[in-house]
Design a protein around this motif. Structure first.
Motif, PDB file in Angstrom:
ATOM      1  N   ILE A   1       0.847  -1.198   0.000  1.00  0.00           N
ATOM      2  CA  ILE A   1       0.000   0.000   0.000  1.00  0.00           C
ATOM      3  C   ILE A   1       0.882   1.247   0.000  1.00  0.00           C
ATOM      4  CG2 ILE A   1      -1.685   1.349   1.311  1.00  0.00           C
ATOM      5  CD1 ILE A   1      -2.845  -1.302   2.311  1.00  0.00           C
ATOM      6  N   GLY A   2       1.956   1.215   0.806  1.00  0.00           N
ATOM      7  CA  GLY A   2       2.874   2.351   0.854  1.00  0.00           C
ATOM      8  C   GLY A   2       3.464   2.670  -0.513  1.00  0.00           C
ATOM      9  N   ARG A   3       3.832   1.635  -1.261  1.00  0.00           N
ATOM     10  CA  ARG A   3       4.398   1.845  -2.603  1.00  0.00           C
ATOM     11  C   ARG A   3       3.364   2.430  -3.555  1.00  0.00           C
ATOM     12  NH1 ARG A   3       6.976  -3.068  -1.151  1.00  0.00           N
ATOM     13  NH2 ARG A   3       5.359  -4.340  -2.166  1.00  0.00           N
ATOM     14  N   ILE A   4       2.124   1.934  -3.460  1.00  0.00           N
ATOM     15  CA  ILE A   4       1.050   2.461  -4.324  1.00  0.00           C
ATOM     16  C   ILE A   4       0.811   3.942  -4.036  1.00  0.00           C
ATOM     17  CG2 ILE A   4      -1.436   2.351  -4.789  1.00  0.00           C
ATOM     18  CD1 ILE A   4      -1.248  -0.691  -4.306  1.00  0.00           C
ATOM     19  N   LEU A   5       0.757   4.286  -2.760  1.00  0.00           N
ATOM     20  CA  LEU A   5       0.503   5.675  -2.372  1.00  0.00           C
ATOM     21  C   LEU A   5       1.647   6.586  -2.798  1.00  0.00           C
ATOM     22  CD1 LEU A   5      -0.954   4.977   1.174  1.00  0.00           C
ATOM     23  CD2 LEU A   5      -2.228   5.778  -0.823  1.00  0.00           C
ATOM     24  N   LYS A   6       2.865   6.115  -2.655  1.00  0.00           N
ATOM     25  CA  LYS A   6       4.022   6.909  -3.074  1.00  0.00           C
ATOM     26  C   LYS A   6       3.982   7.168  -4.575  1.00  0.00           C
ATOM     27  CE  LYS A   6       7.996   8.978  -2.690  1.00  0.00           C
ATOM     28  NZ  LYS A   6       8.081  10.316  -2.060  1.00  0.00           N
ATOM     29  N   GLY A   7       3.496   6.179  -5.324  1.00  0.00           N
ATOM     30  CA  GLY A   7       3.392   6.343  -6.770  1.00  0.00           C
ATOM     31  C   GLY A   7       2.278   7.283  -7.185  1.00  0.00           C
ATOM     32  N   THR A   8       1.333   7.533  -6.275  1.00  0.00           N
ATOM     33  CA  THR A   8       0.201   8.415  -6.581  1.00  0.00           C
ATOM     34  C   THR A   8       0.438   9.836  -6.077  1.00  0.00           C
ATOM     35  OG1 THR A   8      -1.304   6.517  -6.393  1.00  0.00           O
ATOM     36  CG2 THR A   8      -2.297   8.715  -6.341  1.00  0.00           C
ATOM     37  N   PHE A   9       0.971   9.946  -4.869  1.00  0.00           N
ATOM     38  CA  PHE A   9       1.188  11.255  -4.252  1.00  0.00           C
ATOM     39  C   PHE A   9       2.688  11.536  -4.181  1.00  0.00           C
ATOM     40  CE2 PHE A   9      -2.537   9.203  -2.291  1.00  0.00           C
ATOM     41  CZ  PHE A   9      -3.524  10.041  -2.776  1.00  0.00           C
ATOM     42  N   VAL A  10       3.107  12.527  -4.923  1.00  0.00           N
ATOM     43  CA  VAL A  10       4.540  12.809  -5.082  1.00  0.00           C
ATOM     44  C   VAL A  10       5.247  13.018  -3.747  1.00  0.00           C
ATOM     45  CG1 VAL A  10       6.217  14.370  -6.127  1.00  0.00           C
ATOM     46  CG2 VAL A  10       4.106  13.810  -7.352  1.00  0.00           C
ATOM     47  N   GLN A  11       4.613  13.749  -2.830  1.00  0.00           N
ATOM     48  CA  GLN A  11       5.269  14.082  -1.571  1.00  0.00           C
ATOM     49  C   GLN A  11       4.872  13.139  -0.421  1.00  0.00           C
ATOM     50  OE1 GLN A  11       4.197  18.209  -1.015  1.00  0.00           O
ATOM     51  NE2 GLN A  11       5.842  18.925  -2.352  1.00  0.00           N
ATOM     52  N   PHE A  12       4.286  12.014  -0.752  1.00  0.00           N
ATOM     53  CA  PHE A  12       3.829  11.096   0.289  1.00  0.00           C
ATOM     54  C   PHE A  12       5.019  10.434   0.984  1.00  0.00           C
ATOM     55  CE2 PHE A  12       2.094   7.104   1.951  1.00  0.00           C
ATOM     56  CZ  PHE A  12       0.950   7.578   2.591  1.00  0.00           C
ATOM     57  N   ASP A  13       4.935  10.344   2.326  1.00  0.00           N
ATOM     58  CA  ASP A  13       6.005   9.732   3.114  1.00  0.00           C
ATOM     59  C   ASP A  13       5.715   8.240   3.274  1.00  0.00           C
ATOM     60  OD1 ASP A  13       7.887   8.934   5.002  1.00  0.00           O
ATOM     61  OD2 ASP A  13       7.845  10.867   6.038  1.00  0.00           O
ATOM     62  N   GLU A  14       6.268   7.452   2.375  1.00  0.00           N
ATOM     63  CA  GLU A  14       6.015   6.007   2.357  1.00  0.00           C
ATOM     64  C   GLU A  14       6.532   5.330   3.617  1.00  0.00           C
ATOM     65  OE1 GLU A  14       7.460   2.094  -0.237  1.00  0.00           O
ATOM     66  OE2 GLU A  14       7.787   4.125  -1.030  1.00  0.00           O
ATOM     67  N   GLU A  15       7.729   5.685   4.035  1.00  0.00           N
ATOM     68  CA  GLU A  15       8.335   5.049   5.211  1.00  0.00           C
ATOM     69  C   GLU A  15       7.522   5.323   6.475  1.00  0.00           C
ATOM     70  OE1 GLU A  15      12.388   6.138   5.619  1.00  0.00           O
ATOM     71  OE2 GLU A  15      12.997   5.258   3.691  1.00  0.00           O
ATOM     72  N   GLN A  16       7.079   6.562   6.622  1.00  0.00           N
ATOM     73  CA  GLN A  16       6.278   6.903   7.799  1.00  0.00           C
ATOM     74  C   GLN A  16       4.964   6.149   7.791  1.00  0.00           C
ATOM     75  OE1 GLN A  16       4.340  10.826   8.170  1.00  0.00           O
ATOM     76  NE2 GLN A  16       5.408  11.041  10.129  1.00  0.00           N
ATOM     77  N   PHE A  17       4.370   5.993   6.616  1.00  0.00           N
ATOM     78  CA  PHE A  17       3.111   5.254   6.508  1.00  0.00           C
ATOM     79  C   PHE A  17       3.296   3.811   6.984  1.00  0.00           C
ATOM     80  CE2 PHE A  17       0.468   2.264   4.134  1.00  0.00           C
ATOM     81  CZ  PHE A  17      -0.796   2.712   4.488  1.00  0.00           C
ATOM     82  N   VAL A  18       4.373   3.150   6.542  1.00  0.00           N
ATOM     83  CA  VAL A  18       4.622   1.760   6.924  1.00  0.00           C
ATOM     84  C   VAL A  18       4.805   1.650   8.439  1.00  0.00           C
ATOM     85  CG1 VAL A  18       6.226  -0.176   6.727  1.00  0.00           C
ATOM     86  CG2 VAL A  18       5.578   1.113   4.682  1.00  0.00           C
TER      87      VAL A  18
END
Length: 346
Positions: free
Chosen positions: A151-168
């Motif tokens: 899910i983190g990877r999908i969100l990072k691919g959608t939202f440029v400034q999304f913090d994938e690591e923090q989400f995980v």
């Protein structure tokens, strides 16, 4: 001796004339008090109107291009003060009065707002009451069976400034309880907000099934873990229910689950890439080595897999495998299972 008449007459003739004072009429002085009152009222009206018009205009330092956050749960007074502090409005009093006149105290929607140009007070009210955030909403689809990391990877691919690591980090402990679905998030969505939304959606969507599990005295956590395995093991509703019945039956008989799906979550390998060495990998997610369910869900299952875990189908089978075309082949005995392996996999 009587006084002669002519002497009386003479005395009266010589008395001074007495003239009655004449009544004099003085013209009343004009009363200007009413005029002054009227003039003062006019001044107040004009001044008040000018003041009202002024506070309705946008401030000279209106925050164009700045995100303004209206937190959830705050009062109208707090919202008004926040807007004045951020220079969105000139007067919190004027804003409060206008909102109350419209009876819209509870109609202001929380969230981030972006203003691309200065707005007057009425336009600000309209934006806040209509939830017109001024921020682009992006569509993102979370497929069933996607892990938190996925899910983190999908969100990072959608939202440029999304913090994938923090989400995980935030969502990892809730693996299995993030609902896979299609969502629309603002382009500035934060990891905390997205994680919270997915968890709240899971609770809402599965509330009835959870209630049913509790009524049947079944462990909800075990149901979700089993559902996460079923999600990876089968693609159709029919197969999910048959496999659910097989796996619960194995546990009831004291057998190991012996499924490959947890390896993908634990070491990143699927059935096609697993080796005999991998099958001996010491991990609580290795259901060939350890009995019972894995310690946590391995994916975030959809409703049908959860329903299948809760409503297994009884069958005579103990074994199954999936061929290259994803067709499931069942077997009653291990010998039959080995025959299926030779026939459909090798």
């Amino acid at each position: 001796m009587r006084t002669p008449l002519f002497f009386n007459y003479y005395a009266k003739m010589n008395e001074p004339d007495t003239i009655a004072p004449m009544e004099t009429q003085t013209s009343p002085r004009p009363n200007y008090r009413w005029l002054w009152s009227l003039l003062l009222l006019a001044v107040l009206v004009v001044g008040g109107t000018m003041k009202w018009q002024k506070v309705n205009h946008p401030p000279s330092d209106f925050p164009v291009g700045k995100l303004i956050l209206i937190p959830s749960g705050i009062t109208l007074k707090e919202i008004s003060a926040l807007l004045e502090d951020e220079h969105v409005i000139q007067s919190q009093t004027a804003f409060t009065i206008r909102v109350r006149l419209k009876g819209a105290e509870s109609h202001i929607l929380a969230g981030d707002y972006l203003f691309t140009s200065p707005l007057d007070l009425a336009s600000v009210m309209k934006r806040l009451m209509g939830g017109e955030h001024g921020i682009e909403r992006l569509r993102v689809t979370i497929p069933e069976g996607t892990s938190v990391a996925g899910i983190g990877r999908i969100l990072k691919g959608t939202f440029v400034q999304f913090d994938e690591e923090q989400f995980v980090v935030l969502a990892k402990e809730n693996e299995g309880y993030l609902f896979p679905d299609t969502y629309f998030f603002f382009s500035n969505a934060t990891s905390g907000h997205v994680a919270k939304t997915l968890m709240e959606t899971f609770r809402k969507k599965t509330n009835a099934l959870r209630g049913e599990a509790i009524m049947a005295e079944k462990n909800w956590s075990d149901i979700v873990i089993m559902a996460s395995i079923i999600e990876e093991e089968a693609a159709t509703a029919k197969d999910r229910r048959i496999i659910s019945g097989i796996l619960w039956k194995r546990l009831l008989k004291g057998m190991h689950l012996g499924v490959d799906a947890p390896f993908a979550y634990d070491i990143g390998k699927n059935s096609a890439t697993l080796t005999t060495i991998d099958l001996k990998y010491d991990s609580p997610y290795n259901t060939y080595l350890y009995g019972g369910l894995p310690p946590t869900p391995i994916t975030n299952p959809g409703l049908d897999s959860i329903d299948a875990a809760l409503h297994p189908e009884t069958s005579p089978y103990y074994y199954y495998l999936s061929d290259k075309g994803d067709t499931i082949h069942y077997a009653k005995t291990f010998d039959e299972h080995k025959v299926n392996k030779e026939r459909y996999i090798r």
